[in-house]
Design a protein around this motif. Structure first.
Motif, PDB file in Angstrom:
ATOM      1  N   ILE A  78      -5.689   3.085   0.593  1.00 25.51           N
ATOM      2  CA  ILE A  78      -6.069   1.830   0.937  1.00 25.51           C
ATOM      3  C   ILE A  78      -5.652   1.202  -0.611  1.00 25.51           C
ATOM      4  CG2 ILE A  78      -8.109   0.444   1.325  1.00 25.51           C
ATOM      5  CD1 ILE A  78      -9.583   2.513   1.866  1.00 25.51           C
ATOM      6  N   LEU A  95      -4.766  -2.422   9.066  1.00 26.06           N
ATOM      7  CA  LEU A  95      -6.307  -2.780   8.683  1.00 26.06           C
ATOM      8  C   LEU A  95      -6.697  -2.002   9.146  1.00 26.06           C
ATOM      9  CD1 LEU A  95      -5.889  -6.298  11.160  1.00 26.06           C
ATOM     10  CD2 LEU A  95      -4.297  -5.815   8.464  1.00 26.06           C
ATOM     11  N   GLU A  96      -7.142  -0.757   9.380  1.00 21.98           N
ATOM     12  CA  GLU A  96      -7.990   0.227   9.432  1.00 21.98           C
ATOM     13  C   GLU A  96      -7.055   2.020   9.947  1.00 21.98           C
ATOM     14  OE1 GLU A  96     -10.855   0.337  12.059  1.00 21.98           O
ATOM     15  OE2 GLU A  96     -10.855  -1.741  13.075  1.00 21.98           O
ATOM     16  N   SER A 126       0.938  -1.360   0.573  1.00 22.66           N
ATOM     17  CA  SER A 126      -0.021   0.021   0.104  1.00 22.66           C
ATOM     18  C   SER A 126       0.936   0.973  -0.300  1.00 22.66           C
ATOM     19  CB  SER A 126      -1.008   0.091   1.291  1.00 22.66           C
ATOM     20  OG  SER A 126      -1.672   1.237   1.581  1.00 22.66           O
ATOM     21  N   ASP A 139      -5.466  -3.120  -0.945  1.00 27.65           N
ATOM     22  CA  ASP A 139      -6.042  -5.155  -0.815  1.00 27.65           C
ATOM     23  C   ASP A 139      -6.484  -5.022   0.477  1.00 27.65           C
ATOM     24  OD1 ASP A 139      -5.249  -5.700  -3.147  1.00 27.65           O
ATOM     25  OD2 ASP A 139      -3.079  -6.024  -2.865  1.00 27.65           O
ATOM     26  N   GLY A 140      -7.287  -3.271   1.705  1.00 22.93           N
ATOM     27  CA  GLY A 140      -7.601  -3.338   2.365  1.00 22.93           C
ATOM     28  C   GLY A 140      -6.489  -3.213   3.610  1.00 22.93           C
ATOM     29  N   TYR A 141      -5.208  -2.636   2.964  1.00 26.86           N
ATOM     30  CA  TYR A 141      -4.157  -2.131   3.501  1.00 26.86           C
ATOM     31  C   TYR A 141      -4.273  -0.550   4.197  1.00 26.86           C
ATOM     32  CZ  TYR A 141      -2.715  -6.941   4.695  1.00 26.86           C
ATOM     33  OH  TYR A 141      -3.071  -8.301   5.556  1.00 26.86           O
TER      34      TYR A 141
END
Ligand code: MF3
Ligand code: CO
Length: 294
Positions: free
Chosen positions: A144, A218-219, A61, A146-148
């Motif tokens: 963000i 992760l957030e 990311s 792939d969610g990272y």
């Protein structure tokens, strides 16, 4: 354990994703955490600690996060609108299979924060805002992929700026570098903020109290809150695997801020003095830290 999270049996697989038995992996690490907790320390819950897989995801990311700031750096200058910066950030990010984290975040309307001169943070890009010679601007990019999540910001000086503005921008960057020197595995997070605050004050500046850094990964915003007006020896323990940002907002004048803008976002210095911010993201390792974005 102290964090109320499940703990594997000695011969079960470790919680960290290594595939090793717990007794050969994080058992003694967890005992150290528990002992610190028993001694009255603030110990982050283990679900904040990033695994090798998480760190690899965040680095992927951060490639885009760093790339987009480099892209802005090559193009920013007098006559550029902050709306143009927003378009660069948006287009570069989506073209690299990523999402600009600010867009629609709690209703934020744009893909990046652009904070000019007396704007402390959360400036909203606008086609009415044309950068001119002498301005200083913070471009805060959050990505963000792939969610990272990755998050960093830089200051840009537009053309020639006043010696006062240049000094503030330089000292704020140096404050982050000094803060990084205080990042030590198993040390207190408050040591970092104390160093940043002392450095700013030694140059006649003040540090904003209401905003600071944050856990991330992760957030967008995870615990802990990272204050830059702290006392040494206080705050959470910088446990290996903890990932957070260092991003002090440093004012040339008083530390008070004005959050009364009707748009609900733009934060200014109360005395309308200049303000600056640099942001880096890092993860604590066994023997130091690794910078992830800057
Ligand atoms: N990028 C900021 C930070 O460093 C957060 C911006 S919130 C937004 O934490 F909604 F404006 F994007
Ligand atoms: Co941040």
């Amino acid at each position: 354990m102290y964090d109320g999270l499940p703990t594997p049996g000695r011969n079960d697989e470790c919680w960290c994703g290594s595939g090793k038995k717990y007794k050969k992996c994080h058992l003694s690490f967890d005992e150290r955490l528990e002992a610190l907790y028993e001694a009255g320390e603030e110990v982050p819950p283990r679900d904040l600690l990033k695994t090798a897989e998480d760190i690899a995801g965040v680095k992927h990311s951060a490639e885009v996060n760093i790339g987009v700031l480099d892209y802005v750096a090559e193009r920013i200058g007098p006559g550029v609108t902050t709306e143009q910066i927003d378009q660069w950030v948006h287009d570069y990010t989506v073209e690299h299979d990523a999402i600009p984290a600010p867009l629609n975040y709690e209703g934020f309307p744009k893909s990046v924060c652009t904070s000019v001169n007396e704007v402390v943070c959360h400036g909203i890009p606008s086609s009415d805002e044309v950068l001119k010679e002498g301005d200083i601007v913070n471009v805060d990019c959050s990505t963000i992929r792939d969610g990272y999540f990755s998050d960093s910001s830089r200051m840009f000086c537009i053309g020639e700026v006043s010696p006062e503005a240049a000094d503030l921008v330089r000292v704020t960057k140096e404050a982050v570098e000094e803060g990084l020197k205080a990042v030590k595995p198993w040390g207190h997070l408050g040591d970092v903020g104390a160093v940043v605050n002392e450095y700013a004050k030694a140059h006649g500046y003040s540090v904003v109290r209401e905003f600071g850094g944050h856990g991330i990964g992760l957030e967008f915003h995870e615990d802990p809150f990272v204050s830059f007006v702290t006392e040494p020896g206080t705050g959470p323990i910088m446990v290996p695997g903890l990932m957070f940002t260092i991003e002090p907002m440093i004012n040339a004048g008083a530390q008070e801020i004005d959050m009364s803008d009707p748009n609900g976002w733009t934060v200014r210095t109360e005395d309308r003095s200049l303000t600056a911010q640099w942001e880096v993201q890092l993860v604590i390792t066994e023997d130091g830290y690794e910078l992830l974005s800057w």
